[in-house]
Design a protein around this motif. Sequence first.
Motif, PDB file in Angstrom:
ATOM      1  N   VAL A  10      61.987  19.437  15.430  1.00 31.18           N
ATOM      2  CA  VAL A  10      62.068  20.737  16.092  1.00 31.18           C
ATOM      3  C   VAL A  10      60.934  20.798  17.105  1.00 31.18           C
ATOM      4  CG1 VAL A  10      63.129  21.862  14.117  1.00 31.18           C
ATOM      5  CG2 VAL A  10      60.634  21.889  14.330  1.00 31.18           C
ATOM      6  N   VAL A  11      61.121  21.557  18.170  1.00 39.39           N
ATOM      7  CA  VAL A  11      60.112  21.685  19.225  1.00 39.39           C
ATOM      8  C   VAL A  11      59.628  23.127  19.244  1.00 39.39           C
ATOM      9  CG1 VAL A  11      59.646  21.512  21.694  1.00 39.39           C
ATOM     10  CG2 VAL A  11      61.158  19.849  20.590  1.00 39.39           C
ATOM     11  N   ILE A  12      58.338  23.302  19.026  1.00 37.25           N
ATOM     12  CA  ILE A  12      57.719  24.626  19.046  1.00 37.25           C
ATOM     13  C   ILE A  12      56.864  24.706  20.307  1.00 37.25           C
ATOM     14  CG2 ILE A  12      56.347  26.304  17.763  1.00 37.25           C
ATOM     15  CD1 ILE A  12      58.759  25.242  16.201  1.00 37.25           C
ATOM     16  N   GLY A  13      57.344  25.428  21.296  1.00 39.45           N
ATOM     17  CA  GLY A  13      56.665  25.501  22.585  1.00 39.45           C
ATOM     18  C   GLY A  13      57.297  24.521  23.557  1.00 39.45           C
ATOM     19  N   ALA A  14      58.037  25.062  24.539  1.00 36.88           N
ATOM     20  CA  ALA A  14      58.812  24.213  25.444  1.00 36.88           C
ATOM     21  C   ALA A  14      58.216  24.168  26.847  1.00 36.88           C
ATOM     22  CB  ALA A  14      60.260  24.705  25.506  1.00 36.88           C
ATOM     23  N   GLY A  15      56.881  24.175  26.916  1.00 38.76           N
ATOM     24  CA  GLY A  15      56.212  23.993  28.198  1.00 38.76           C
ATOM     25  C   GLY A  15      56.185  22.524  28.582  1.00 38.76           C
ATOM     26  N   ASN A  16      55.280  22.172  29.473  1.00 45.80           N
ATOM     27  CA  ASN A  16      55.217  20.795  29.975  1.00 45.80           C
ATOM     28  C   ASN A  16      55.042  19.771  28.865  1.00 45.80           C
ATOM     29  OD1 ASN A  16      55.715  21.227  32.642  1.00 45.80           O
ATOM     30  ND2 ASN A  16      53.591  21.163  33.310  1.00 45.80           N
ATOM     31  N   ARG A  17      54.134  20.056  27.926  1.00 41.93           N
ATOM     32  CA  ARG A  17      53.829  19.066  26.893  1.00 41.93           C
ATOM     33  C   ARG A  17      54.986  18.944  25.891  1.00 41.93           C
ATOM     34  NH1 ARG A  17      51.128  15.477  28.444  1.00 41.93           N
ATOM     35  NH2 ARG A  17      50.212  14.927  26.437  1.00 41.93           N
ATOM     36  N   ASP A  82      46.867  26.852  23.153  1.00 41.89           N
ATOM     37  CA  ASP A  82      45.833  26.426  22.206  1.00 41.89           C
ATOM     38  C   ASP A  82      45.606  27.427  21.068  1.00 41.89           C
ATOM     39  OD1 ASP A  82      45.564  24.389  24.009  1.00 41.89           O
ATOM     40  OD2 ASP A  82      43.672  25.085  24.860  1.00 41.89           O
ATOM     41  N   GLN A  83      45.545  28.715  21.397  1.00 43.61           N
ATOM     42  CA  GLN A  83      45.235  29.714  20.381  1.00 43.61           C
ATOM     43  C   GLN A  83      46.403  29.994  19.447  1.00 43.61           C
ATOM     44  OE1 GLN A  83      43.550  33.209  22.231  1.00 43.61           O
ATOM     45  NE2 GLN A  83      41.621  32.181  22.646  1.00 43.61           N
ATOM     46  N   GLN A  84      47.554  29.405  19.754  1.00 45.82           N
ATOM     47  CA  GLN A  84      48.753  29.637  18.948  1.00 45.82           C
ATOM     48  C   GLN A  84      49.154  28.406  18.130  1.00 45.82           C
ATOM     49  OE1 GLN A  84      51.395  30.672  22.112  1.00 45.82           O
ATOM     50  NE2 GLN A  84      50.341  32.592  22.563  1.00 45.82           N
ATOM     51  N   HIS A  85      48.206  27.516  17.864  1.00 45.85           N
ATOM     52  CA  HIS A  85      48.516  26.303  17.111  1.00 45.85           C
ATOM     53  C   HIS A  85      48.500  26.522  15.603  1.00 45.85           C
ATOM     54  CE1 HIS A  85      47.414  23.112  20.402  1.00 45.85           C
ATOM     55  NE2 HIS A  85      48.448  23.864  20.724  1.00 45.85           N
ATOM     56  N   VAL A  86      47.536  27.267  15.132  1.00 45.45           N
ATOM     57  CA  VAL A  86      47.243  27.243  13.701  1.00 45.45           C
ATOM     58  C   VAL A  86      48.388  27.805  12.856  1.00 45.45           C
ATOM     59  CG1 VAL A  86      45.929  29.428  13.779  1.00 45.45           C
ATOM     60  CG2 VAL A  86      45.551  27.809  11.912  1.00 45.45           C
ATOM     61  N   GLN A  87      48.968  28.926  13.229  1.00 43.18           N
ATOM     62  CA  GLN A  87      49.980  29.556  12.374  1.00 43.18           C
ATOM     63  C   GLN A  87      51.249  28.706  12.226  1.00 43.18           C
ATOM     64  OE1 GLN A  87      49.962  33.450  14.369  1.00 43.18           O
ATOM     65  NE2 GLN A  87      49.216  34.327  12.455  1.00 43.18           N
ATOM     66  N   PRO A  88      51.856  28.236  13.334  1.00 39.65           N
ATOM     67  CA  PRO A  88      53.041  27.386  13.128  1.00 39.65           C
ATOM     68  C   PRO A  88      52.716  26.066  12.452  1.00 39.65           C
ATOM     69  CG  PRO A  88      52.453  27.478  15.467  1.00 39.65           C
ATOM     70  CD  PRO A  88      51.639  28.519  14.772  1.00 39.65           C
ATOM     71  N   LEU A 101      50.878  17.525  16.776  1.00 37.48           N
ATOM     72  CA  LEU A 101      50.180  18.721  17.242  1.00 37.48           C
ATOM     73  C   LEU A 101      49.440  18.438  18.538  1.00 37.48           C
ATOM     74  CD1 LEU A 101      49.269  21.662  16.679  1.00 37.48           C
ATOM     75  CD2 LEU A 101      47.378  20.696  15.330  1.00 37.48           C
ATOM     76  N   GLU A 102      49.792  19.179  19.587  1.00 41.47           N
ATOM     77  CA  GLU A 102      49.094  19.025  20.853  1.00 41.47           C
ATOM     78  C   GLU A 102      47.613  19.342  20.661  1.00 41.47           C
ATOM     79  OE1 GLU A 102      47.994  18.005  24.269  1.00 41.47           O
ATOM     80  OE2 GLU A 102      50.093  17.696  23.775  1.00 41.47           O
ATOM     81  N   LYS A 103      46.778  18.605  21.393  1.00 39.75           N
ATOM     82  CA  LYS A 103      45.348  18.879  21.305  1.00 39.75           C
ATOM     83  C   LYS A 103      44.998  20.071  22.194  1.00 39.75           C
ATOM     84  CE  LYS A 103      44.068  17.408  25.509  1.00 39.75           C
ATOM     85  NZ  LYS A 103      43.415  18.265  26.497  1.00 39.75           N
ATOM     86  N   PRO A 104      43.930  20.806  21.859  1.00 40.07           N
ATOM     87  CA  PRO A 104      43.122  20.675  20.658  1.00 40.07           C
ATOM     88  C   PRO A 104      43.855  21.188  19.421  1.00 40.07           C
ATOM     89  CG  PRO A 104      42.416  22.605  21.886  1.00 40.07           C
ATOM     90  CD  PRO A 104      43.453  21.914  22.737  1.00 40.07           C
ATOM     91  N   MET A 105      43.389  20.753  18.251  1.00 38.79           N
ATOM     92  CA  MET A 105      44.012  21.211  17.007  1.00 38.79           C
ATOM     93  C   MET A 105      44.092  22.728  16.988  1.00 38.79           C
ATOM     94  SD  MET A 105      42.158  18.821  14.113  1.00 38.79           S
ATOM     95  CE  MET A 105      43.084  19.442  12.701  1.00 38.79           C
ATOM     96  N   ALA A 106      42.965  23.370  17.257  1.00 33.66           N
ATOM     97  CA  ALA A 106      42.858  24.826  17.276  1.00 33.66           C
ATOM     98  C   ALA A 106      41.555  25.168  17.995  1.00 33.66           C
ATOM     99  CB  ALA A 106      42.873  25.380  15.850  1.00 33.66           C
ATOM    100  N   VAL A 107      41.261  26.449  18.133  1.00 32.17           N
ATOM    101  CA  VAL A 107      40.108  26.850  18.945  1.00 32.17           C
ATOM    102  C   VAL A 107      38.934  27.346  18.115  1.00 32.17           C
ATOM    103  CG1 VAL A 107      41.561  27.336  20.936  1.00 32.17           C
ATOM    104  CG2 VAL A 107      41.029  29.186  19.334  1.00 32.17           C
ATOM    105  N   THR A 108      39.039  27.274  16.796  1.00 32.89           N
ATOM    106  CA  THR A 108      37.890  27.552  15.929  1.00 32.89           C
ATOM    107  C   THR A 108      37.790  26.457  14.872  1.00 32.89           C
ATOM    108  OG1 THR A 108      39.070  28.857  14.251  1.00 32.89           O
ATOM    109  CG2 THR A 108      38.271  30.045  16.197  1.00 32.89           C
ATOM    110  N   GLU A 109      36.596  26.288  14.372  1.00 29.80           N
ATOM    111  CA  GLU A 109      36.391  25.283  13.319  1.00 29.80           C
ATOM    112  C   GLU A 109      37.223  25.632  12.077  1.00 29.80           C
ATOM    113  OE1 GLU A 109      32.069  25.774  13.024  1.00 29.80           O
ATOM    114  OE2 GLU A 109      32.387  26.290  15.124  1.00 29.80           O
ATOM    115  N   GLU A 110      37.274  26.930  11.751  1.00 32.18           N
ATOM    116  CA  GLU A 110      37.997  27.365  10.559  1.00 32.18           C
ATOM    117  C   GLU A 110      39.490  27.050  10.674  1.00 32.18           C
ATOM    118  OE1 GLU A 110      34.216  29.382  10.984  1.00 32.18           O
ATOM    119  OE2 GLU A 110      35.926  29.264  12.358  1.00 32.18           O
TER     120      GLU A 110
END
Length: 435
Positions: A10-17, A82-88, A101-110
Amino acid sequence: MLTHRKVTTVVIGAGNRGKNYASYALQFPHLFQVVAVAEPRKHARERIQIAHTLSEERCFTGWESLAEEPKLADCAIIATQDQQHVQPAVALAKKGYHILLEKPMAVTEEDCRSIYEACREAGVMLAVCHVLRYHPPAKKLKELIDSGVIGEVVNINHTEPVGFWHFAHSFVRGNWGNKKRSTFSLMAKCCHDVDLIAYWMGNKKCVRLSSFGSLHHFRNEKKPKGAGSHCLQCSVEATCPYSAKKIYLDPAPPEPRWPMSVVCDIEDAPEGYLQKLKNALETGPYGKCVYDTDNDVCDNQVVNFEFSDGATATLTMVAFTQHTCSRKTEVYGSLGQLVWDESKGHIIQHYDFLSRESKIHQCEESLRAPPNWGHGGADFFLIEAFVKAVATNDKEYIISGPSVSLETHLLTFAAEHARLSGSVVRLDKDPRWIV
């Protein structure tokens, strides 16, 4: 020809990447198949739907509704902002999807740790898109270092020349220009490069680092006298190298291609693509004066690393370069040195101190990548490795796995902490930076 069972995604986010990685299924339909897409933008969602022949029932306006369905595929490509990586990433890992998972993993260490733990607990594979680990010259450099031809590595000097217009496009006008909307530029642009330095250094641990950098140029007080707020209506546009007119309309593209496709990717506008692009530049963020935006990320930064055996490394990120992302790396060892200059092609130069002779190493694997794949073909080698890992249930194909990706993201966060605090960070003394 590659052969293994067909992998579904499945593809989550259909932008360039997302579109880029999904295209592997179009080139190798016997190996990979896109079975669903989640994307809020109608035209981007429909583009994936048409390209991959998806039914309406398999096209979702958001990842949440897709996640409510029974598991639909082997894996998920997550290429949201970037800020929408963690939940999905967490939700789909818990449902048993292997995650690209496209980089970066997420935008906070947590959040990075949350993704890492969710994948570990679910027993699914996680491949963070550190595509440069799969880039033939980077792999050849690693191979030569590990062979011992330059003895012990003493120092690595690595530069990421972002490119003057590319920085204006992505990190001033674009999605990564403001930390509140995205993240700091070292993370957005150079978590690749921090990861490469760790990759080349092997099993050595970074024990100390420092960093310096600033937003030096793209500031309102440096706006030229008489400049307007938008480039297409600016009286001094002709004298500005960062002009949107020069970047996006010279020459004018007949159809979307990067970076114009980021400004406007609607191909079937009634007025034609060129007019649609001009309209977007007249009214949208990509046509704004680079000295008149809300950007706040560094346009130049250096990071200094010290490793457990005393070896050192320096990373330089700078916006103001002729070449765009044509990285240059010098590896200095006790018996010789290695140089990779991407602007000169896929070759590694080796100089041997004992013989005082130079040798050129070609990266033959580069020839195997189909044309038009990003990052010099590295995007192709990444998705190929991930699909093979899922098909064979062998995570060893993934050289950017969860533990090392978390570690190098924490290094990048630590570097930004060092810059902001003006301190030398002792990574081995603070659990915040330890996986």
